[in-house]
Scaffold this active site. Structure first.
Site, short mmCIF file in Angstrom:
data_model
loop_
_atom_site.label_atom_id
_atom_site.label_comp_id
_atom_site.label_asym_id
_atom_site.label_seq_id
_atom_site.Cartn_x
_atom_site.Cartn_y
_atom_site.Cartn_z
CB CYS A 63 -0.96 0.00 1.17
SG CYS A 63 -0.18 0.13 2.81
CG HIS A 100 -4.40 0.70 3.98
ND1 HIS A 100 -3.74 0.01 2.99
CD2 HIS A 100 -5.47 1.29 3.39
CE1 HIS A 100 -4.41 0.16 1.84
NE2 HIS A 100 -5.45 0.93 2.07
CG ASP A 115 -6.78 2.24 -1.04
OD1 ASP A 115 -5.62 2.01 -1.45
OD2 ASP A 115 -7.33 1.61 -0.13
#
Length: 257
Positions: A63, A100, A115
């Site tokens: 991520c 994250h 994202d």
């Protein structure tokens, strides 16, 4: 070097449509893969590192790498995006606190989540806070204001049983140093979900796939599912070769051959 990515974009439409183009291209170009975690690559997360690893060498990432590169490209295109740190949840509760990395963007007074770092769970478009549901070949997603002990904003995914919590965060801007904080935890913490076994995952135009050391799983948007169980490591590597970028396959070979 972000120009290699920018040159592949049409960049027509509204700002949100342009960002969606970038996220869709990222889904096509980059796998979620944790091979650098398994290889104990401790290089700092910088713009130069991400451009070399992902744009020049064709690797994917986790991520903080995928959303780090998304941040670079969107900034290059003139979008005032910011990093935030979210806490992922699963069926057993919260995972590692604030590990994250996501991006957020304020458009006409509304916060939007960006994202590209969730593998086979990508919206491939900005998600507006308390706005409409966003659907992709992976699933349907929404962003809501809800107070939790890990943040006041929650991202949720639609399931057969209703809406499931994916992660929560506060819209507080963090810097590049936070990506390295997260990297250290992902690499070293005993509760890290990514420092024990391989994961390669991707959102495709017609569904998703994921590969771990035990199986290959492919889902299509029409509901079909294919699962292949591996009896030996060579089968796993062959599925990585078939479905992931060549550089990802080469990195996997350094671990498993």
């Amino acid at each position: 070097m972000p120009q290699r990515i920018i040159d592949q974009l049409d960049l027509t439409g509204s700002p949100l449509e342009k960002i969606s183009q970038v996220q869709t291209l990222f889904a096509r170009l980059f796998e979620f893969e944790n091979l650098d975690v398994l290889l104990n690559n401790e290089e700092p997360i910088t713009e130069e590192f991400l451009l070399d690893k992902m744009v020049k060498r064709g690797r994917g990432g986790v991520c903080y790498e995928l959303n780090g590169l998304l941040h670079i490209v969107l900034r290059e295109l003139g979008f005032d995006v910011s990093f935030a740190a979210a806490t992922v949840a699963d069926a057993n509760g919260w995972i590692l606190d604030r590990t994250h990395t996501v991006n957020f963007f304020d458009y006409k007074g509304t916060l939007h989540l960006l994202d590209s770092g969730s593998g086979n769970n990508l919206s491939m478009a900005p998600i507006a806070l308390d706005g409409e549901v966003v659907s992709s070949p992976a699933d349907s997603y929404r962003l809501r204001t809800e107070k939790t002990d890990r943040g006041s904003i929650v991202c949720e995914r639609k399931t057969e049983d209703g809406w499931a919590l994916r992660y929560a965060f506060e819209p507080d801007t963090v810097g590049w140093d936070d990506l390295n904080r997260i990297k250290k935890l992902i690499h070293t913490h005993p509760d890290s979900p990514f420092n024990k076994t391989l994961l390669v995952a991707k959102t495709l135009e017609d569904g998703t796939f994921s590969i771990n050391e035990e199986r290959f799983n492919r889902k299509w948007t029409d509901g079909r599912i294919e699962t292949v169980r591996f009896s030996e490591t060579a089968e796993m590597l062959e599925h990585i070769r078939l479905h992931a970028a060549p550089a990802v396959y080469e990195a996997a070979k350094t671990i498993y051959l």
